[in-house]
Design a protein around this motif. Structure first.
Motif, PDB file in Angstrom:
ATOM      1  N   GLU A   1       8.793 -27.821 -49.047  1.00  0.00           N
ATOM      2  CA  GLU A   1       9.839 -27.084 -48.337  1.00  0.00           C
ATOM      3  C   GLU A   1      11.253 -27.499 -48.704  1.00  0.00           C
ATOM      4  O   GLU A   1      12.212 -26.913 -48.200  1.00  0.00           O
ATOM      5  CB  GLU A   1       9.634 -27.261 -46.827  1.00  0.00           C
ATOM      6  CG  GLU A   1       8.318 -26.690 -46.340  1.00  0.00           C
ATOM      7  CD  GLU A   1       7.985 -27.090 -44.907  1.00  0.00           C
ATOM      8  OE1 GLU A   1       8.845 -27.703 -44.236  1.00  0.00           O
ATOM      9  OE2 GLU A   1       6.854 -26.801 -44.472  1.00  0.00           O
ATOM     10  N   THR A   2      11.409 -28.478 -49.581  1.00  0.00           N
ATOM     11  CA  THR A   2      12.730 -29.029 -49.878  1.00  0.00           C
ATOM     12  C   THR A   2      13.081 -28.790 -51.341  1.00  0.00           C
ATOM     13  O   THR A   2      12.285 -29.121 -52.228  1.00  0.00           O
ATOM     14  CB  THR A   2      12.763 -30.537 -49.568  1.00  0.00           C
ATOM     15  OG1 THR A   2      12.339 -30.729 -48.211  1.00  0.00           O
ATOM     16  CG2 THR A   2      14.148 -31.111 -49.748  1.00  0.00           C
TER      17      THR A   2
ATOM     18  N   GLN B   1       5.729 -31.630 -33.834  1.00  0.00           N
ATOM     19  CA  GLN B   1       5.721 -31.050 -35.176  1.00  0.00           C
ATOM     20  C   GLN B   1       7.091 -30.539 -35.613  1.00  0.00           C
ATOM     21  O   GLN B   1       7.351 -30.443 -36.796  1.00  0.00           O
ATOM     22  CB  GLN B   1       4.707 -29.907 -35.245  1.00  0.00           C
ATOM     23  CG  GLN B   1       3.286 -30.340 -34.982  1.00  0.00           C
ATOM     24  CD  GLN B   1       2.739 -31.278 -36.041  1.00  0.00           C
ATOM     25  OE1 GLN B   1       3.075 -31.180 -37.197  1.00  0.00           O
ATOM     26  NE2 GLN B   1       1.917 -32.219 -35.625  1.00  0.00           N
ATOM     27  N   GLN B   2       7.935 -30.197 -34.659  1.00  0.00           N
ATOM     28  CA  GLN B   2       9.247 -29.666 -35.008  1.00  0.00           C
ATOM     29  C   GLN B   2      10.335 -30.600 -34.504  1.00  0.00           C
ATOM     30  O   GLN B   2      10.180 -31.265 -33.471  1.00  0.00           O
ATOM     31  CB  GLN B   2       9.443 -28.280 -34.411  1.00  0.00           C
ATOM     32  CG  GLN B   2       8.496 -27.267 -35.031  1.00  0.00           C
ATOM     33  CD  GLN B   2       8.911 -25.851 -34.719  1.00  0.00           C
ATOM     34  OE1 GLN B   2       9.801 -25.619 -33.928  1.00  0.00           O
ATOM     35  NE2 GLN B   2       8.260 -24.898 -35.355  1.00  0.00           N
ATOM     36  N   ALA B   3      11.434 -30.614 -35.248  1.00  0.00           N
ATOM     37  CA  ALA B   3      12.563 -31.476 -34.889  1.00  0.00           C
ATOM     38  C   ALA B   3      13.178 -31.023 -33.569  1.00  0.00           C
ATOM     39  O   ALA B   3      13.295 -29.821 -33.319  1.00  0.00           O
ATOM     40  CB  ALA B   3      13.615 -31.423 -35.984  1.00  0.00           C
TER      41      ALA B   3
ATOM     42  N   LYS C   1      16.137 -30.194 -30.891  1.00  0.00           N
ATOM     43  CA  LYS C   1      17.418 -29.523 -31.120  1.00  0.00           C
ATOM     44  C   LYS C   1      18.480 -30.544 -31.500  1.00  0.00           C
ATOM     45  O   LYS C   1      18.537 -31.634 -30.938  1.00  0.00           O
ATOM     46  CB  LYS C   1      17.859 -28.783 -29.868  1.00  0.00           C
ATOM     47  CG  LYS C   1      17.129 -27.499 -29.655  1.00  0.00           C
ATOM     48  CD  LYS C   1      17.718 -26.715 -28.499  1.00  0.00           C
ATOM     49  CE  LYS C   1      16.982 -25.403 -28.372  1.00  0.00           C
ATOM     50  NZ  LYS C   1      17.522 -24.564 -27.323  1.00  0.00           N
TER      51      LYS C   1
ATOM     52  N   ASN D   1      18.443 -32.858 -37.731  1.00  0.00           N
ATOM     53  CA  ASN D   1      18.183 -32.279 -39.046  1.00  0.00           C
ATOM     54  C   ASN D   1      16.673 -32.287 -39.291  1.00  0.00           C
ATOM     55  O   ASN D   1      16.038 -33.344 -39.248  1.00  0.00           O
ATOM     56  CB  ASN D   1      18.921 -33.100 -40.103  1.00  0.00           C
ATOM     57  CG  ASN D   1      18.669 -32.619 -41.507  1.00  0.00           C
ATOM     58  OD1 ASN D   1      17.540 -32.361 -41.910  1.00  0.00           O
ATOM     59  ND2 ASN D   1      19.741 -32.523 -42.273  1.00  0.00           N
ATOM     60  N   PRO D   2      16.081 -31.101 -39.541  1.00  0.00           N
ATOM     61  CA  PRO D   2      14.619 -31.033 -39.723  1.00  0.00           C
ATOM     62  C   PRO D   2      14.090 -31.929 -40.849  1.00  0.00           C
ATOM     63  O   PRO D   2      13.023 -32.530 -40.711  1.00  0.00           O
ATOM     64  CB  PRO D   2      14.357 -29.558 -40.033  1.00  0.00           C
ATOM     65  CG  PRO D   2      15.530 -28.837 -39.456  1.00  0.00           C
ATOM     66  CD  PRO D   2      16.696 -29.766 -39.572  1.00  0.00           C
TER      67      PRO D   2
ATOM     68  N   TRP E   1      14.110 -35.472 -39.680  1.00  0.00           N
ATOM     69  CA  TRP E   1      13.048 -35.614 -38.684  1.00  0.00           C
ATOM     70  C   TRP E   1      11.692 -35.827 -39.364  1.00  0.00           C
ATOM     71  O   TRP E   1      10.930 -36.721 -38.990  1.00  0.00           O
ATOM     72  CB  TRP E   1      13.007 -34.388 -37.779  1.00  0.00           C
ATOM     73  CG  TRP E   1      11.861 -34.404 -36.819  1.00  0.00           C
ATOM     74  CD1 TRP E   1      10.716 -33.663 -36.878  1.00  0.00           C
ATOM     75  CD2 TRP E   1      11.745 -35.218 -35.652  1.00  0.00           C
ATOM     76  NE1 TRP E   1       9.892 -33.967 -35.830  1.00  0.00           N
ATOM     77  CE2 TRP E   1      10.505 -34.918 -35.056  1.00  0.00           C
ATOM     78  CE3 TRP E   1      12.563 -36.157 -35.049  1.00  0.00           C
ATOM     79  CZ2 TRP E   1      10.061 -35.535 -33.894  1.00  0.00           C
ATOM     80  CZ3 TRP E   1      12.129 -36.771 -33.886  1.00  0.00           C
ATOM     81  CH2 TRP E   1      10.893 -36.459 -33.324  1.00  0.00           C
ATOM     82  N   GLU E   2      11.413 -35.019 -40.357  1.00  0.00           N
ATOM     83  CA  GLU E   2      10.131 -35.147 -41.064  1.00  0.00           C
ATOM     84  C   GLU E   2      10.034 -36.495 -41.775  1.00  0.00           C
ATOM     85  O   GLU E   2       8.965 -37.120 -41.775  1.00  0.00           O
ATOM     86  CB  GLU E   2       9.948 -33.996 -42.060  1.00  0.00           C
ATOM     87  CG  GLU E   2       9.701 -32.650 -41.397  1.00  0.00           C
ATOM     88  CD  GLU E   2       8.476 -32.654 -40.507  1.00  0.00           C
ATOM     89  OE1 GLU E   2       7.367 -32.979 -40.987  1.00  0.00           O
ATOM     90  OE2 GLU E   2       8.608 -32.348 -39.310  1.00  0.00           O
TER      91      GLU E   2
END
Length: 187
Positions: free
Chosen positions: A46-47, A8-10, A12, A15-16, A19-20
């Motif tokens: 979110e953007t 669910q999360q990018a 390390k 770039n999140p 990634w999404e």
């Protein structure tokens, strides 16, 4: 796509946002448009979409949804994005792509209305090439919706402003085809 569902999360260093968008594209490629749409809805929320590059990357994934015939999901994403974008040039493009999805769904009257919205511009003199193209697509959609007189009026309007002889010939053929369609006697 199963691996991506659990991530669910990018990671390390990634770039999140990118990634999404990758996650969404993987879902599209796996034939899971609903999952892709969910990810893209989260991205929209979110953007801020303050730069063209972010917007272009996002839209490319929505175009992927259209490519796999997930037109309702693509339409809904464009519709939400339209509420977040205030640039007239981008808004007219969004209306056009929304119309493309409605046309693919054989919702021709809806597509025509969206193409006509796309043809409207606050950017300069009317009708520019974008507007002419959108109006042509609207006329096509109106013809497909059985609104022959409306389609013919739009083709005639375009004929009045088009200078290119090849394009004029195409418009005249379309008008003639509509006339034949209108006068066709049911068997």
């Amino acid at each position: 796509s199963q691996l991506m569902q659990g991530l669910q999360q990018a990671p390390k260093g990634i770039n999140p946002l990118l990634w999404e968008l990758r996650r969404a594209r993987v879902f599209v490629m796996a034939g899971k448009p609903d999952e892709a749409s969910t990810v893209l809805n989260n991205v929209i929320n979110e953007t801020p979409f303050t730069d063209n590059q972010t917007l272009d990357r996002f839209m490319q994934v929505v175009f992927d949804l259209q490519t796999i015939e997930a037109h309702e999901q693509a339409y809904r994403l464009f519709e939400v994005l339209l509420t977040k974008i205030e640039l007239p040039k981008v808004q007219r493009e969004l209306y056009y792509w929304m119309a493309e999805s409605r046309k693919a769904q054989a919702r021709y009257a809806d597509a025509a209305a969206l193409y006509l919205k796309s043809s409207e511009s606050k950017l300069g003199p009317q009708p520019d090439l974008w507007a002419q193209s959108a109006q042509y697509q609207a006329a096509e959609a109106l013809g497909n919706a059985g609104l022959v007189d409306d389609a013919a009026r739009l083709y005639k309007k375009l004929l009045g402003i088009t200078k290119d002889e090849a394009r004029r010939g195409q418009l005249q053929r379309r008008i003639q085809q509509l006339w034949l369609k209108r006068s066709k006697v049911p068997a």
